[in-house]
Write an enzyme that holds these catalytic residues in place. Sequence first.
Site, short mmCIF file in Angstrom:
data_model
loop_
_atom_site.label_atom_id
_atom_site.label_comp_id
_atom_site.label_asym_id
_atom_site.label_seq_id
_atom_site.Cartn_x
_atom_site.Cartn_y
_atom_site.Cartn_z
N SER A 157 -10.76 -0.66 -2.88
CA SER A 157 -9.63 -0.72 -1.95
C SER A 157 -10.02 -1.33 -0.62
CB SER A 157 -9.08 0.69 -1.69
OG SER A 157 -8.33 1.14 -2.79
N ASP A 209 0.82 -1.21 0.00
CA ASP A 209 0.00 0.00 0.00
C ASP A 209 0.86 1.26 0.00
OD1 ASP A 209 -2.50 1.70 0.59
OD2 ASP A 209 -3.28 -0.35 0.67
N HIS A 223 -3.83 5.59 3.31
CA HIS A 223 -4.64 4.59 2.63
C HIS A 223 -4.38 3.20 3.20
CE1 HIS A 223 -5.82 1.89 -0.78
NE2 HIS A 223 -6.75 2.80 -0.99
#
Length: 538
Positions: free
Chosen positions: A396, A178, A218
């Site tokens: 995601s 990520d 994220h």
Amino acid sequence: MKRILLFVFGLISISSFSQEDAWIFFNAKPNAQYYYDNPLQMLSQKALDRRTAQNIALDIRDVPLHQPYIDQITASAGITVLAKSKWLNALHIKGTQANINALTVLSFVDHVQYANHSLNPGGRKSVTTGKTKPSNKFLDIQANYDYGTSANQVQMLNAHILHQQNYTGAGKIIAIMDAGFPGVNTTTPFQRLRDNGLILGGYDFVHDSPDPYTGYQHGTQVLSDMGGYVSGQLVGTAPDAHYYLFITEDVSSESPLEESNWVEAAEMADSLGVDVINTSLGYFTYDNPNYSYTYDDMNGTTSFVSRAADIAFTRGMICVTSAGNSGSTVNPHIAVPGDAALNLTVGAVNAAEVKGGFSSIGPSFDGRIKPDLMAMGVAAVVATQTGSIGTNNGTSFASPILAGAITSFWSAFPTKTNAEIVRIIKESADRFTAPNNNYGYGIPDFQLALNRALSAPSFTQEKFNVYPNPASDFVTVTCPGESLGSEIVVYNSIGQIIFRQNLNAFIQYIPVKNWSSGIYHYAIASAGKKQNGKIIKN
């Protein structure tokens, strides 16, 4: 004429002296036998145990790159080495086209692949366009965990049934690729992971740093959907799994180097004994449009990262990858590495199990079902870098929600192979017998998967699985590791052979799109035994 010549010279100068990204592939690993004799020099005991449990032999891809080759490329004029891959026996390099081409005369160089597609043999013309930005069953649940607002995303998969049986991912390891994990080392939603020693480490491949607790949050949100825990607000789908945190995404730019970062991280994950890799990233367009992909490239073999993702599966791991968020754009299809044949590519649905409009669609360019499965990615509950609990949209988050559930399921059957686990989960999905390009095989049901795996003898006795049946475009054949090299033969209604193929991969696809509608018979020969069955072509 002089003006024309000057213009041509200018084009040549730009072509010859601008810096290009490329992968240079080697043709040998001279010290392979040493590593076969000393496997702990290339893989951890945990990784070797995983391979032994799945009956996967060591092979040349496990052997590290030959260091003298790396040294010679590094010392070459005008060449910068940016990343390396033992699986693909390649280096990611940067240099002028002239300097890169000069390397091809070296005896140990097999070939060069440019990120700029127009520079490869038979490559397409340069691209000039800019970057594209890209039910009631929940009402009567008595969960052991107080899932709070995250109950929907867990119970949609019946993953809470796994938790109630104490299958929570313990003993399994997840690696996350990520953009960063700030707050994971300090905030409350991850305290349970920290207190129980469940975060095993990580690495920042973008900045070549051992600190994963930096970058863009994220990754923090992605991790929260697997390992986060705040009673009454958020419980991840694999709260007792172990985790490695890898930063492979550079949020300041989009370049092919991020693919190579992913491959390096996947190889490290393999060596550390990881079981499941979650990738909530996808690549389609790059800052340099000549490096960007087209839908034609979504075939599982063009991109560096997709090829590596399939190799990861052959090492005994399961790669779970987000489908992408381009479903409502001019490029609505999945991105790499979601096109990889052996990946579980995940699309997003809302709480009513309806596909999110943004969720990228299939099929792959070569006609395979993609996405593979679906999970909640519309208003998914996540934890942020500050520790607050909120919601976010995207494949995601569908990907880690499912990846965690898969890990918890695998912890219930730790001796099963990755191919067996994938097969059981796919067969539990609500559209398994009628997959499509929006939902794939649909939303898996882990209660159904658990019940079948515990009670149905077919899951322990059947060596091969052929699905979906009936089929329209492709039939998938899963092959246990000990049966690799078997042959499948397909006959039409009058006994003529219309298809035959060796099964040299754990999961292979038989194209049936051009077959006439009707019933076909197949026979799979393996070690003196045969499995027979029918394939119905719609």
